[in-house]
Design a protein around this motif. Structure first.
Motif, PDB file in Angstrom:
ATOM      1  N   ASN A   1     -15.903 -17.339  42.309  1.00 53.81           N
ATOM      2  CA  ASN A   1     -16.277 -16.669  41.055  1.00 53.81           C
ATOM      3  C   ASN A   1     -15.436 -17.177  39.901  1.00 53.81           C
ATOM      4  O   ASN A   1     -14.240 -17.437  40.032  1.00 53.81           O
ATOM      5  CB  ASN A   1     -16.103 -15.160  41.197  1.00 53.81           C
ATOM      6  CG  ASN A   1     -17.058 -14.610  42.224  1.00 53.81           C
ATOM      7  OD1 ASN A   1     -18.254 -14.779  42.091  1.00 53.81           O
ATOM      8  ND2 ASN A   1     -16.521 -14.003  43.283  1.00 53.81           N
ATOM      9  N   LEU A   2     -16.076 -17.277  38.736  1.00 51.31           N
ATOM     10  CA  LEU A   2     -15.389 -17.692  37.514  1.00 51.31           C
ATOM     11  C   LEU A   2     -14.617 -16.493  37.007  1.00 51.31           C
ATOM     12  O   LEU A   2     -15.205 -15.429  36.763  1.00 51.31           O
ATOM     13  CB  LEU A   2     -16.445 -18.146  36.498  1.00 51.31           C
ATOM     14  CG  LEU A   2     -15.953 -18.622  35.155  1.00 51.31           C
ATOM     15  CD1 LEU A   2     -15.011 -19.785  35.322  1.00 51.31           C
ATOM     16  CD2 LEU A   2     -17.128 -19.061  34.294  1.00 51.31           C
ATOM     17  N   ILE A   3     -13.279 -16.616  36.867  1.00 49.45           N
ATOM     18  CA  ILE A   3     -12.534 -15.425  36.408  1.00 49.45           C
ATOM     19  C   ILE A   3     -12.120 -15.511  34.942  1.00 49.45           C
ATOM     20  O   ILE A   3     -12.026 -14.507  34.272  1.00 49.45           O
ATOM     21  CB  ILE A   3     -11.309 -15.131  37.300  1.00 49.45           C
ATOM     22  CG1 ILE A   3     -10.428 -16.373  37.473  1.00 49.45           C
ATOM     23  CG2 ILE A   3     -11.744 -14.614  38.655  1.00 49.45           C
ATOM     24  CD1 ILE A   3      -9.086 -16.067  38.105  1.00 49.45           C
ATOM     25  N   ARG A   4     -11.843 -16.718  34.446  1.00 47.19           N
ATOM     26  CA  ARG A   4     -11.530 -16.792  33.010  1.00 47.19           C
ATOM     27  C   ARG A   4     -11.803 -18.201  32.502  1.00 47.19           C
ATOM     28  O   ARG A   4     -11.934 -19.139  33.284  1.00 47.19           O
ATOM     29  CB  ARG A   4     -10.085 -16.398  32.715  1.00 47.19           C
ATOM     30  CG  ARG A   4      -9.042 -17.343  33.275  1.00 47.19           C
ATOM     31  CD  ARG A   4      -7.636 -16.753  33.140  1.00 47.19           C
ATOM     32  NE  ARG A   4      -6.640 -17.635  33.744  1.00 47.19           N
ATOM     33  CZ  ARG A   4      -5.803 -18.389  33.052  1.00 47.19           C
ATOM     34  NH1 ARG A   4      -5.826 -18.391  31.728  1.00 47.19           N
ATOM     35  NH2 ARG A   4      -4.922 -19.153  33.671  1.00 47.19           N
ATOM     36  N   THR A   5     -11.876 -18.338  31.181  1.00 47.50           N
ATOM     37  CA  THR A   5     -12.021 -19.678  30.614  1.00 47.50           C
ATOM     38  C   THR A   5     -10.906 -19.881  29.610  1.00 47.50           C
ATOM     39  O   THR A   5     -10.460 -18.929  28.960  1.00 47.50           O
ATOM     40  CB  THR A   5     -13.363 -19.848  29.883  1.00 47.50           C
ATOM     41  OG1 THR A   5     -13.377 -18.969  28.760  1.00 47.50           O
ATOM     42  CG2 THR A   5     -14.538 -19.549  30.775  1.00 47.50           C
ATOM     43  N   ILE A   6     -10.434 -21.131  29.540  1.00 48.16           N
ATOM     44  CA  ILE A   6      -9.449 -21.480  28.504  1.00 48.16           C
ATOM     45  C   ILE A   6     -10.255 -22.247  27.466  1.00 48.16           C
ATOM     46  O   ILE A   6     -10.623 -23.400  27.690  1.00 48.16           O
ATOM     47  CB  ILE A   6      -8.336 -22.356  29.098  1.00 48.16           C
ATOM     48  CG1 ILE A   6      -7.644 -21.597  30.228  1.00 48.16           C
ATOM     49  CG2 ILE A   6      -7.346 -22.770  28.016  1.00 48.16           C
ATOM     50  CD1 ILE A   6      -6.705 -22.434  31.049  1.00 48.16           C
ATOM     51  N   GLN A   7     -10.541 -21.575  26.359  1.00 48.48           N
ATOM     52  CA  GLN A   7     -11.490 -22.184  25.435  1.00 48.48           C
ATOM     53  C   GLN A   7     -10.799 -23.168  24.511  1.00 48.48           C
ATOM     54  O   GLN A   7      -9.640 -23.014  24.164  1.00 48.48           O
ATOM     55  CB  GLN A   7     -12.193 -21.097  24.640  1.00 48.48           C
ATOM     56  CG  GLN A   7     -13.133 -20.342  25.566  1.00 48.48           C
ATOM     57  CD  GLN A   7     -13.937 -19.298  24.840  1.00 48.48           C
ATOM     58  OE1 GLN A   7     -13.579 -18.887  23.752  1.00 48.48           O
ATOM     59  NE2 GLN A   7     -15.019 -18.871  25.445  1.00 48.48           N
ATOM     60  N   GLY A   8     -11.573 -24.220  24.175  1.00 47.15           N
ATOM     61  CA  GLY A   8     -11.064 -25.193  23.211  1.00 47.15           C
ATOM     62  C   GLY A   8      -9.855 -25.963  23.698  1.00 47.15           C
ATOM     63  O   GLY A   8      -9.026 -26.395  22.911  1.00 47.15           O
TER      64      GLY A   8
END
Length: 1617
Positions: free
Chosen positions: A227-234
């Motif tokens: 499962n995808l738990i978080r994204t580090i955007q940019g």
């Protein structure tokens, strides 16, 4: 004429400018030695920044596109593109191949990754399914494979913190894989609401099931589990191409030109923007990062490699650069300095220093550059552009002098004149313009003779002439500077050209292969001083020829490295280097030129091993300069051993023809005859095209081969024993070092090698699957564990086997010419040699591949054809015998010296403890000392030396010797004429065995009252053989022509022989002297027959469709039978001698009156009633049944009837000898069939008292004697098989349940939809039927439909199965009602001493506790379970195997699979994805519990054996064309099992990787018919091999002997469950 041999100088790759950044990623690493490893074109490069030095790995044959570094950072794995791409694992220190992995992927290998301890390697293919494959790379063995994804996969990595887990990512997906058994099972990552579903470009695994991945939009996605738990955007502003994990954390690189460093928890540390640094530029895009300590390596899209030191991160150091994307065509060298200039479609022109190996200047132009030239003074540089303009720059500061555009199409070639005054510019619009240099490039003239684009130009030394080549391959000449075409050849004759870069012209004829397209050589450059020529072509090859090179197809040396087109090649100004440039790989290769090489300098060759041999002296016209091949070898190389029909094709052919024949088989057919025959003696030995195929066994018997039979001959008793496992010609034989096992290889579409025991004559292992057409050489290793074999396919594949396991260890292409011998090194099991036509190669094993190096002949001679080879007294020494009679002595790969040994080829060699023995075409056996210094003794094979005990006669003195073996105080010799001789050390020679020589053998006759027979063959001999105990050739006579038929007169005194030229003769049967001869016909005499009784008339049939009848007494022709439309094949007399029955090639059956020859028409019904004196006819009602279903492709060539008129023996084109009951009426009679001959059986005859059958093989030239065994007398024997080509429907009825089960077709749960298609009528709409079975649904038998009470135990002994209780959201499976009995059997077992019962229903395995009524479940299956078994071995307690249905066998998650699991804790131990399409219907464990047997529902009902703990498939074979219900191992065996099913019982044996099966034969005790068998159990006495089978008609059969069944009737209530 110099072009006959390759030049003796040599090129060595010194430097490669460039790095492949485009379309690749993660391909740049630090090795343990702090060197940098990367790749460009088809070369792996190891660069040492400290020493500024490059090492090259050149084991690939095409572009490398993927690279992985071993965790210990010394080994590198690289994968390439191509039709049959392979992976090389190599050592970055020595740049030697360690292992080659091949034969799995197609198109290319997109990604590679090693696991944590470096034992396994995962690869991803570029094929349509993007196959993911896991390798045990050291052994070169594939462990598991599965379809990866429907779209491209960009990165794959092992989870370094959890064993057997992998992650892959790519276009719009990420998948988490687990490896169990041989099954790779993926789970797709769930993007959920946390992030958008998008393309993932790279990934790295961390602790606690965390995975970091870089996405196309520049975000980093963090996964836990799936499962995808978080994204580090940019994280980056554009796609993240590369992610690299190290001790300190992670480094990422993206399309935005930034490098970011992160700590171990993925918190940012720092950013490095390469575009802002002094070396940076707009559009820089990072493709690869590697972070180690304080250094970071960066590879960019445009082919640069930067090294960044973290403390000074704004000063990256540029290590390597090359041209960017776009084709690279322009190349020029500086006239006085070691500089090279290149220009490319990336619009840049670059100047390279050949001494410093560095880029020293670069300038960007407005247009793509296609050609370049530097003026003689080195001041001006001219560049031709793609848009038709050209620009001139000053070399020193790259400033523009002039820019001129006179043309619209690309300028492809320009050159300054040698005096520096003119520039010639060649354009694609087929004109050449001449410009004056001093006049600021004013146009002086124009050359317009070409009709196609200009490809090459050369000036004459005096600058007065120009020669051009164009796209049509035309060569034209012009006067300068005006451009007038020169028409006269005379004027040009004396012109000396300043340079030679043209591809057509007398001087370079030889660079063209014999058959080639004009445009595939792109560039040439001549070196007048060194007298060599270098060429560049479309296949990535740089070649070195002698100059001038006049004859087409000259010899050359070739160098690989570039991938596809090499667009240009030039010598440097001082001829020290050759520069070549690659079109698509835009790399620049710099080769060092090494003049006249001496042997001692040759050491630099050694590391340059490669799979495509780069120092080969091959050329395309290999035979132009070979001395005349010896006639015998010539003949042999012509043999292809291809067959129109292989025996393997029979089952398919039968099926095809059965469809057509369905209607005509209603008649009840006769059973096969009660008699059987057994092979008793074979006259013949295969020497004419085989060598070294004759050996002593341990106990002094002699083993050899002829036709399809392995023969063990006991010379004391003069008896033979036979290995009859082969079904076509055996071509080679090798004996195990202990002399008790033998390996034989045969002809076939998928030819097999059998290893068998000489004492028991049972096969130990059968190897197949990797050769085509046939196996021509085999050899055992010194420890006896390995076997090497060579095939006769076009590339003469060499395979190394572990024969006991039946596994292929390594495979490689041998040579395009025939290989005669393979020999394994007795000291190093990983090394071997192959020898053949112009071929001597030294191989070493590298994982799944073999790496070969050609023997280096040097100045000692030319490469000759090698006929035999042996190793000497050290691992370095090898000896080979040549076709010219020399023995070559090799050390390592170098030829040390040659010794003249024989006149004519040396065909056989044998190494002794102290010395060698050789045999040659000259018929001499020579004994040598241990260094071939001197010959100790010679034996000539002569008639005079024959000892009195010989079993025959020597046909000629000094026959060509084909095999030699020593032992037991004798030398064993096999000759080309098919004789086996034993030479005593003191000189006398005993002849042991002989057969006909080369040429088909057709004529066969048995004596009317003695046990002898006569044969005549195309080898021009007539021979008399004794069939009684002495088994020898009694007499032989040479004829002037070959013969095709013979016949004894009724009194046995005369022998008539028909010859191939239309004549025939009658000879005295005792002395073989001529009595009389006639010559009335032009064509072959095909049959000859004396009339019965006194033998008054002789009927002589010929191929010109006539039969002449002669009066024997008066020696006159008295009648001619006319009226046949085709050649005559068989003639028979009736008992009265008044009527002839004739068969013709047009399949007519005709009757003629004798002696006048008048044609009669006799109705077929009447013809039967006539008493015939002999029956050899193959046509007519009485023998309709002898024609097989496949009669259209396969003729029955001969038949013979016993004198009591009960058994008809036939021979056919496929080498089968068959016995039918006579008369064989009705089509497709039942028969017994025997295989021993290879292809055509040309003739069969019973002896006068029917005690023996004699058969003659056409191409195998062997005479086989079979003993007739009457009905009732039988031994236990494998070679009978009772078969017919059509199974008529009367065989055994079905009961209704069985019929229904046989017809069930299982629907498969498609994973994409949850709705399974439903068939039939819903229950409440059905008509209620009174049948209890229907009403109770699946719960069968005496059990109430719904009951909490435990089910009644069935009469079955096995074990339990259970399933994991796992939450599915919030539903937990608690209880399952129902048991699958409607189409399964043997699937309820006790476990834990009867406390628990295990069974299955739907896709759940159920463990049911008898006492409490509670159930636990195994729920890993994704579709219906069809079978279940429990391991009975105490070591594997409570281990259960279950098999399920599935769709096609593509190894994906929905393929049918077998799960092996622990019944108590429901842990999956192994998953076997199988190739059984549709489903698995039966499973069984072996006695030791280590093997598992499974049977599929596919049309062939495949039977497969697995080593389930490793997930390895050991063996697989089509089981039967009808449904198999049960297959079970014998309770005491790991190699024998029985399968039962619709109308068959088969007894199977596992030999190595092969499965051998024998059909159960119902004995003739009662008129038993083959029934449908439903179950099997084994008798308690293992010594009597009994197995009991339940049948549909309520009776049990017991099979005490493995092949014969007795029926025990039993009353209907006794169900054989």
């Amino acid at each position: 004429m110099a072009a006959r041999s390759a030049p003796s100088c040599h090129l060595r790759l010194e430097w490669v400018y460039g790095y492949r950044g485009h379309q690749c990623r993660n391909n740049l690493y630090y090795t343990a030695a702090k060197e940098i490893v990367y790749f460009v074109a088809g070369v792996g490069v190891v660069y040492s920044p400290r020493e500024h030095r490059q090492k090259f790995y050149r084991g690939h044959s095409d572009d490398i596109i993927s690279l992985a570094l071993h965790p210990e950072r010394a080994l590198v794995a690289t994968g390439q593109v191509g039709k049959e791409p392979y992976i090389c694992v190599w050592d970055s220190y020595t740049v030697q191949t360690v292992s080659v992995l091949k034969d799995v992927h197609t198109h290319g290998i997109a990604c590679l990754a090693f696991d944590l301890d470096g034992q396994r390697l995962v690869s991803v293919g570029l094929d349509s399914k993007n196959a993911v494959c896991v390798w045990d790379w050291k052994r070169g063995k594939m462990l598991s494979m599965a379809p990866g994804h429907t779209d491209r996969i960009f990165d794959i990595s092992w989870d370094l913190y959890q064993p057997n887990k992998l992650v892959s990512c790519g276009v719009k997906h990420i998948k988490f894989w687990s490896l169990c058994g041989n099954a790779l099972t993926p789970k797709r990552g769930v993007f959920g609401k946390t992030g958008d579903l998008q393309t993932i470009l790279c990934l790295a695994c961390a602790r606690d099931e965390l995975t970091y991945s870089g996405a196309l939009n520049g975000d980093i996605y963090v996964w836990k589990g799936i499962n995808l738990i978080r994204t580090i955007q940019g994280a980056h502003t554009a796609g993240i191409f590369s992610m690299n994990a190290c001790e300190e954390g992670f480094a990422t690189g993206g399309r935005d030109g930034c490098i970011r460093l992160w700590d171990l928890t993925f918190k940012p540390i720092t950013v490095i923007d390469l575009r802002e640094t002094d070396q940076g530029y707009k559009g820089l895009s990072v493709r690869s990062v590697c972070w180690r300590g304080d250094h970071i390596l960066v590879g960019t899209q445009d082919g640069e490699i930067f090294e960044i030191v973290v403390h000074e991160r704004n000063k990256p150091f540029l290590i390597m650069q090359g041209h960017c994307e776009g084709e690279l065509w322009a190349l020029a060298v500086h006239p006085t300095k070691p500089l090279a200039v290149t220009g490319s479609d990336d619009r840049s022109v670059r100047i390279w220093s050949l001494v410093d190996h560095a880029l020293i200047a670069r300038c960007n132009m407005e247009e793509p550059i296609r050609c370049a030239a530097v003026n003689v003074d080195g001041i001006h540089l001219a560049l031709g552009m793609k848009d038709g303009s050209f620009t001139v720059l000053r070399v020193r500061d790259m400033t523009e002098v002039v820019h001129i555009k006179d043309r619209k199409e690309a300028i492809h070639e320009l050159k300054y004149s040698p005096d520096g005054t003119y520039l010639a510019v060649g354009c694609n619009d087929s004109s050449v313009d001449i410009y004056g240099v001093a006049q600021r490039y004013k146009k002086f003239g124009e050359c317009v003779g070409s009709l196609s684009f200009i490809t090459h130009l050369d000036w004459s030394s005096d600058s007065r002439y120009l020669q051009t080549n164009d796209g049509n391959g035309k060569r034209l000449f012009y006067r300068m500077p005006g451009g007038k075409e020169v028409a006269s050849k005379e004027e040009i004759k004396g012109v000396h050209w300043a340079s030679w870069t043209c591809v057509s012209g007398l001087e370079v004829n030889g660079i063209w292969p014999k058959y080639s397209d004009i445009n595939d050589i792109n560039s040439v450059d001549g070196n007048y001083i060194g007298q060599v020529l270098v060429t560049a072509d479309d296949y990535g090859i740089v070649k070195l020829f002698r100059y001038p090179c006049l004859r087409k197809g000259a010899k050359f040396k070739k160098y690989i490295g570039h991938s596809a087109h090499v667009t240009n090649v030039r010598w440097s100004h001082d001829y020290q280097w050759v520069i070549s440039i690659g079109g698509a790989d835009h790399s620049v290769f710099q080769w060092k030129f090494i003049p006249e090489r001496r042997l001692k300098d040759a050491l630099h060759m050694a590391p340059q091993e490669s799979l495509a041999d780069s120092n080969s002296d091959e050329s395309d016209s290999d035979l132009s300069d070979v001395p005349e091949l010896d006639s015998e070898i010539e003949q042999e190389t012509q043999l292809t051993y291809r067959r129109q029909v292989y025996k393997e094709d029979l089952p398919q052919l039968k099926e095809q023809y059965k469809e057509k024949q369905k209607s005509g088989t209603s008649k009840r057919r006769e059973r096969a005859p009660g008699n059987s025959i057994r092979l008793h003696f074979v006259h013949g030995y295969r020497g004419y095209d085989c060598r070294s195929n004759l050996f002593y066994t341990q106990i002094g018997e002699i083993v050899y081969h002829v036709a399809a039979v392995g023969v063990i001959y006991n010379r004391q008793q003069n008896t033979q024993r036979f290995y009859l496992g082969h079904d076509d010609d055996i071509l080679c034989l090798a004996v195990h070092p202990l002399k008790d096992y033998v390996a034989t290889g045969q002809v076939g579409r998928d030819p097999s090698i059998h290893i068998w025991d000489t004492e028991t004559i049972k096969p130990l292992s059968i190897l197949k699957g990797y050769h085509q057409y046939g196996v021509c050489a085999v050899d055992f290793s010194a420890d006896g564990k390995r076997l090497a074999s060579v095939g006769i396919d076009d590339s003469h594949t060499v395979v190394l086997w572990d024969w006991k396991k039946g596994e292929k260890l390594s495979i490689a292409r041998g040579s395009k010419d025939k290989i005669f011998v393979v020999k394994m090194n007795p000291y190093v099991p990983d090394k071997l040699i192959t020898a053949g036509i112009k071929h001597m190669k030294f191989w070493r094993r590298a994982g799944g591949g073999l790496i070969g190096r050609k023997g280096y002949v040097g100045t000692l001679g030319k490469s000759d054809t090698m006929m035999c080879a042996v190793y000497g007294w050290t691992e370095e020494m090898a000896f080979s015998g040549t076709s010219t009679g020399d023995v070559c002595i090799w050390r390592d790969i170098f030829l040390v010296k040659t010794v003249k040994a024989h006149d004519g080829p040396v065909f056989s060699m044998h190494a002794l403890e102290k010395g060698f023995v050789t045999g040659g075409k000259d018929g001499v056996v020579a004994l040598w000392d241990d260094s071939f210094e001197r010959c100790l003794k010679t034996y000539a094979i002569k008639r005079a030396a024959l000892a009195p005990g010989s079993k025959g006669l020597l046909l000629e003195d000094n026959p060509s010797i084909r095999a030699i073996s020593l032992g037991h105080g004798h030398i064993l010799v096999g000759t080309k004429n098919g004789e086996i001789l034993e030479v005593d050390k003191s000189g006398p020679i005993t002849l042991l065995v002989q057969g006909h020589m080369e040429g088909e053998a057709w004529g066969l006759a048995t004596h009317p009252y003695l046990p002898i027979c006569a044969t005549v063959s195309d080898d021009k001999t007539l021979r008399i053989w004794d069939l009684s105990p002495s088994h020898c050739m009694l007499a032989v006579r040479k004829l002037k022509k070959g013969g095709r038929c013979c016949c004894f007169s009724p009194d046995g005194k005369a022998l008539a022989v028909g010859l191939n030229d239309g004549s025939f003769l009658m000879a005295n049967a005792d002395t073989l002297e001529d009595l009389v001869s006639f010559h009335h016909r032009k064509e072959v005499i095909s049959d000859i027959r004396f009339s019965p009784g006194s033998g008054k008339y002789l009927a002589v049939a010929s191929h010109d469709s006539f039969i002449d009848i002669y009066n024997v007494m008066s020696s006159k022709r008295v009648g001619i039978c006319k009226g046949a439309t085709s050649y005559i094949t068989h003639v028979d007399w009736d008992i009265r001698g008044k009527l002839l029955q004739v068969n013709t090639g047009a399949k007519e059956q005709l009757f003629f009156e004798a002696p006048r020859g008048k044609k009669q028409t006799i109705p077929s019904g009447e013809a039967e009633k006539i008493g015939w004196a002999s029956w050899t006819s193959v046509l007519g009602l009485c023998c309709e049944g002898i024609w097989p279903v496949t009669g259209e492709v396969m003729d029955v060539t001969a038949s013979s009837l016993t004198s009591d008129k009960t058994v008809l023996a036939t021979g056919d084109d496929l080498g089968f000898v068959k016995l039918f009951r006579y008369p064989a009426k009705g089509k497709f009679g039942k028969f017994k069939r025997y295989v021993a001959h290879s292809t055509h059986v040309t003739n069969v005859r019973w002896t006068h008292d029917d005690s023996m059958l004699v058969t003659l093989g056409g191409a195998d030239m062997s005479l086989m004697v079979w003993t007739n065994e009457m009905e009732g007398y039988r031994e236990k024997r494998p070679c009978d098989s009772e078969e017919s080509d059509m199974d008529s429907e009367e065989d055994g009825g079905y009961d209704s349940d069985v019929t229904r089960e046989n017809e069930i077709s299982y629907t498969i749960r498609a994973l994409s939809t949850n709705i399974r298609p439903m068939f039939g009528i819903k229950p409440h709409l059905q008509q209620k039927e009174p049948s209890t079975d229907e009403r109770q649904g699946v719960v069968r038998g005496s059990r109430p439909p719904v009951s909490r009470a435990p089910p009644q135990p069935e009469k079955l002994q096995t074990n339990n199965v259970g399933k994991k209780k796992r939450p599915i959201e919030d539903l937990v499976l608690e209880l399952v009602f129902g048991y699958r009995g409607r189409d399964c059997r043997n699937n309820v077992h006790y476990l834990n001493d009867g406390d628990d019962i295990i069974y299955h229903t739907a896709s759940v395995g159920i463990l049911h506790n008898v006492a409490t009524g509670t159930q636990s479940f195994y729920q890993e299956h994704n579709d219906d379970i069809l079978c279940l078994t429990v391991n009975q071995h105490p070591k594997f307690i409570n281990i259960v195997a279950t098999g399920q249905v599935g769709d096609s066998a593509d190894m994906s998650a929905t393929a049918p699979s077998i799960h092996i699991w622990d019944a108590v804790n429901k842990q999956t131990l192994s998953i076997l994805r199988c190739y059984h399409s549709k489903g698995v219907c039966s499973v069984s464990f072996s006695a030791t519990g280590k093997l598992l047997l499974s049977v599929g529902l596919d049309p062939e009902h495949t039977v497969t054996i697995w080593r389930w703990q490793e997930g390895a498939k050991i063996a697989s074979r089509a089981g039967h064309n009808q449904r198999i219900f049960v297959a079970e191992f014998r309770p005491d065996s790991d190699s024998q099992f029985v399968s039962v099913g619709v109308k068959h019982v088969k007894f199977w044996t596992l030999a190595g990787r092969a499965l051998l099966s024998k059909k159960g034969l119902l004995s003739t005790l009662e008129d038993a018919r083959m029934q449908t068998m439903l179950a099997v159990a084994f008798g308690a006495v293992p010594s009597v091999e009994m197995s009991v089978c339940g049948k549909t008609t309520y009776c049990v059969e017991s099979w005490p002997e493995l092949t014969t069944g007795l029926c025990l009737p039993c009353t209907p209530p006794f169900e054989t469950g």
